[in-house]
Design a protein around this motif. Structure first.
Motif, PDB file in Angstrom:
ATOM      1  N   TYR A   1       0.780  -1.181   0.031  1.00  0.00           N
ATOM      2  CA  TYR A   1      -0.003  -0.081   0.004  1.00  0.00           C
ATOM      3  C   TYR A   1       0.790   1.245   0.019  1.00  0.00           C
ATOM      4  O   TYR A   1       0.525   2.168  -0.717  1.00  0.00           O
ATOM      5  N   MET A   2       1.755   1.290   0.680  1.00  0.00           N
ATOM      6  CA  MET A   2       2.912   2.469   1.118  1.00  0.00           C
ATOM      7  C   MET A   2       3.418   2.779  -0.453  1.00  0.00           C
ATOM      8  O   MET A   2       3.539   3.776  -0.852  1.00  0.00           O
ATOM      9  N   GLU A   3       3.876   1.627  -1.104  1.00  0.00           N
ATOM     10  CA  GLU A   3       4.584   1.751  -2.380  1.00  0.00           C
ATOM     11  C   GLU A   3       3.838   2.022  -3.415  1.00  0.00           C
ATOM     12  O   GLU A   3       3.783   2.908  -4.344  1.00  0.00           O
ATOM     13  N   ILE A   4       2.587   1.675  -3.321  1.00  0.00           N
ATOM     14  CA  ILE A   4       1.503   2.132  -4.606  1.00  0.00           C
ATOM     15  C   ILE A   4       0.965   3.675  -4.130  1.00  0.00           C
ATOM     16  O   ILE A   4       0.897   4.310  -5.317  1.00  0.00           O
ATOM     17  N   VAL A   5       1.102   4.218  -3.216  1.00  0.00           N
ATOM     18  CA  VAL A   5       0.606   5.485  -2.877  1.00  0.00           C
ATOM     19  C   VAL A   5       1.804   6.266  -3.414  1.00  0.00           C
ATOM     20  O   VAL A   5       1.689   7.446  -3.961  1.00  0.00           O
TER      21      VAL A   5
ATOM     22  N   PHE B   1       1.868   6.479  -7.055  1.00  0.00           N
ATOM     23  CA  PHE B   1       0.815   7.581  -7.410  1.00  0.00           C
ATOM     24  C   PHE B   1       1.476   8.837  -7.219  1.00  0.00           C
ATOM     25  O   PHE B   1       1.214   9.894  -8.193  1.00  0.00           O
ATOM     26  N   GLU B   2       1.967   9.040  -6.138  1.00  0.00           N
ATOM     27  CA  GLU B   2       2.574  10.386  -5.989  1.00  0.00           C
ATOM     28  C   GLU B   2       3.576  10.919  -7.026  1.00  0.00           C
ATOM     29  O   GLU B   2       3.620  12.001  -7.706  1.00  0.00           O
ATOM     30  N   ASN B   3       4.462   9.735  -7.112  1.00  0.00           N
ATOM     31  CA  ASN B   3       5.709  10.216  -8.283  1.00  0.00           C
ATOM     32  C   ASN B   3       5.078  10.371  -9.724  1.00  0.00           C
ATOM     33  O   ASN B   3       5.250  11.214 -10.493  1.00  0.00           O
ATOM     34  N   CYS B   4       4.061   9.411  -9.941  1.00  0.00           N
ATOM     35  CA  CYS B   4       3.495   9.534 -11.364  1.00  0.00           C
ATOM     36  C   CYS B   4       2.664  10.832 -11.439  1.00  0.00           C
ATOM     37  O   CYS B   4       2.591  11.553 -12.509  1.00  0.00           O
ATOM     38  N   ALA B   5       2.018  11.283 -10.298  1.00  0.00           N
ATOM     39  CA  ALA B   5       1.085  12.748 -10.504  1.00  0.00           C
ATOM     40  C   ALA B   5       2.346  13.833 -10.754  1.00  0.00           C
ATOM     41  O   ALA B   5       1.994  14.663 -11.575  1.00  0.00           O
ATOM     42  N   LYS B   6       3.543  13.783 -10.015  1.00  0.00           N
ATOM     43  CA  LYS B   6       4.495  14.760 -10.241  1.00  0.00           C
ATOM     44  C   LYS B   6       5.004  14.908 -11.565  1.00  0.00           C
ATOM     45  O   LYS B   6       5.481  15.941 -12.139  1.00  0.00           O
ATOM     46  N   LEU B   7       5.127  13.692 -12.340  1.00  0.00           N
ATOM     47  CA  LEU B   7       5.671  13.581 -13.538  1.00  0.00           C
ATOM     48  C   LEU B   7       4.553  13.716 -14.517  1.00  0.00           C
ATOM     49  O   LEU B   7       4.895  13.972 -15.887  1.00  0.00           O
ATOM     50  N   GLY B   8       3.351  14.107 -13.924  1.00  0.00           N
ATOM     51  CA  GLY B   8       2.358  14.555 -15.213  1.00  0.00           C
ATOM     52  C   GLY B   8       1.704  13.353 -15.985  1.00  0.00           C
ATOM     53  O   GLY B   8       0.976  13.630 -16.664  1.00  0.00           O
ATOM     54  N   PHE B   9       1.469  11.972 -15.189  1.00  0.00           N
ATOM     55  CA  PHE B   9       0.842  11.345 -15.768  1.00  0.00           C
ATOM     56  C   PHE B   9      -0.648  11.336 -15.282  1.00  0.00           C
ATOM     57  O   PHE B   9      -0.792  11.936 -14.155  1.00  0.00           O
TER      58      PHE B   9
ATOM     59  N   ARG C   1     -10.244  11.593  -8.046  1.00  0.00           N
ATOM     60  CA  ARG C   1     -10.283  10.969  -6.676  1.00  0.00           C
ATOM     61  C   ARG C   1      -9.037  10.692  -6.148  1.00  0.00           C
ATOM     62  O   ARG C   1      -8.988  10.865  -4.857  1.00  0.00           O
ATOM     63  N   ILE C   2      -8.274  10.067  -6.487  1.00  0.00           N
ATOM     64  CA  ILE C   2      -6.937   9.746  -6.239  1.00  0.00           C
ATOM     65  C   ILE C   2      -6.023  10.738  -5.859  1.00  0.00           C
ATOM     66  O   ILE C   2      -5.567  11.088  -4.729  1.00  0.00           O
ATOM     67  N   LYS C   3      -6.039  11.743  -6.912  1.00  0.00           N
ATOM     68  CA  LYS C   3      -5.092  12.929  -6.985  1.00  0.00           C
ATOM     69  C   LYS C   3      -5.539  13.816  -5.861  1.00  0.00           C
ATOM     70  O   LYS C   3      -4.596  14.471  -5.041  1.00  0.00           O
ATOM     71  N   GLU C   4      -6.834  13.990  -5.317  1.00  0.00           N
ATOM     72  CA  GLU C   4      -7.109  14.718  -4.292  1.00  0.00           C
ATOM     73  C   GLU C   4      -6.558  14.109  -3.151  1.00  0.00           C
ATOM     74  O   GLU C   4      -6.309  15.104  -2.015  1.00  0.00           O
ATOM     75  N   LYS C   5      -6.402  12.993  -2.825  1.00  0.00           N
ATOM     76  CA  LYS C   5      -5.969  12.507  -1.346  1.00  0.00           C
ATOM     77  C   LYS C   5      -4.357  12.212  -1.684  1.00  0.00           C
ATOM     78  O   LYS C   5      -4.040  12.282  -0.504  1.00  0.00           O
ATOM     79  N   LEU C   6      -3.854  12.653  -2.459  1.00  0.00           N
ATOM     80  CA  LEU C   6      -2.247  12.429  -2.441  1.00  0.00           C
ATOM     81  C   LEU C   6      -1.775  13.787  -1.647  1.00  0.00           C
ATOM     82  O   LEU C   6      -2.368  14.856  -1.818  1.00  0.00           O
ATOM     83  N   ASN C   7      -0.706  13.573  -1.078  1.00  0.00           N
ATOM     84  CA  ASN C   7       0.093  14.408  -0.526  1.00  0.00           C
ATOM     85  C   ASN C   7       1.537  15.025  -1.096  1.00  0.00           C
ATOM     86  O   ASN C   7       2.548  15.137  -0.621  1.00  0.00           O
ATOM     87  N   ASN C   8       1.008  15.492  -2.239  1.00  0.00           N
ATOM     88  CA  ASN C   8       1.955  16.068  -3.257  1.00  0.00           C
ATOM     89  C   ASN C   8       2.143  17.533  -2.649  1.00  0.00           C
ATOM     90  O   ASN C   8       1.174  18.296  -2.866  1.00  0.00           O
ATOM     91  N   LYS C   9       3.330  18.008  -2.490  1.00  0.00           N
ATOM     92  CA  LYS C   9       3.635  19.492  -2.506  1.00  0.00           C
ATOM     93  C   LYS C   9       4.417  20.106  -3.259  1.00  0.00           C
ATOM     94  O   LYS C   9       5.368  19.431  -4.014  1.00  0.00           O
TER      95      LYS C   9
END
Length: 118
Positions: A90-94, A97-105, A110-118
């Motif tokens: 679970y930690m690795e999947i989260v 997702f954080e890394n992929c969101a930062k890369l612009g994928f 619903r998932i992006k809203e829950k991520l702690n990307n700053k």
């Protein structure tokens, strides 16, 4: 057994096999390291101290899985082993997702809203 049967048995993936307790988290960790490194490369933020910290965390996560496996072998409590493995996955999947969101994928909102990307 014939040689062909042995090869077929080796090639089949059985998710009930205890080997998957290590393969799945390790595979997710490798993907996380690759996406994290690529993200750092893309943003010119490569840092040996961040890599060292990340490696320490990955080693600790593997220790969680090993500890759960030891509980299974020593006390016959497989629930601890499965919990530790699911927790690490679970930690690795989260993190993926954080890394992929930062890369612009594209990530579902619903998932992006829950991520702690700053």
């Amino acid at each position: 057994m014939k040689e062909g049967e042995n090869m077929k048995e080796l090639m089949e993936l059985h998710f009930t096999n205890n080997l998957w307790i290590f393969i799945l988290p390790l595979s997710l960790m490798i993907l996380d390291v690759i996406t994290g490194y690529y993200n750092s490369w893309k943003n010119n933020e490569i840092s040996s101290s961040k890599m060292r910290n990340g490696l320490g965390k990955k080693c600790a996560e593997l220790c969680y899985v090993v500890l759960g496996t030891l509980f299974n072998f020593a006390f016959g409590i497989s629930a601890v082993m499965y919990f530790m493995t699911i927790y690490v996955c679970y930690m690795e999947i989260v993190s993926l997702f954080e890394n992929c969101a930062k890369l612009g994928f594209p990530i579902p909102n619903r998932i992006k809203e829950k991520l702690n990307n700053k």
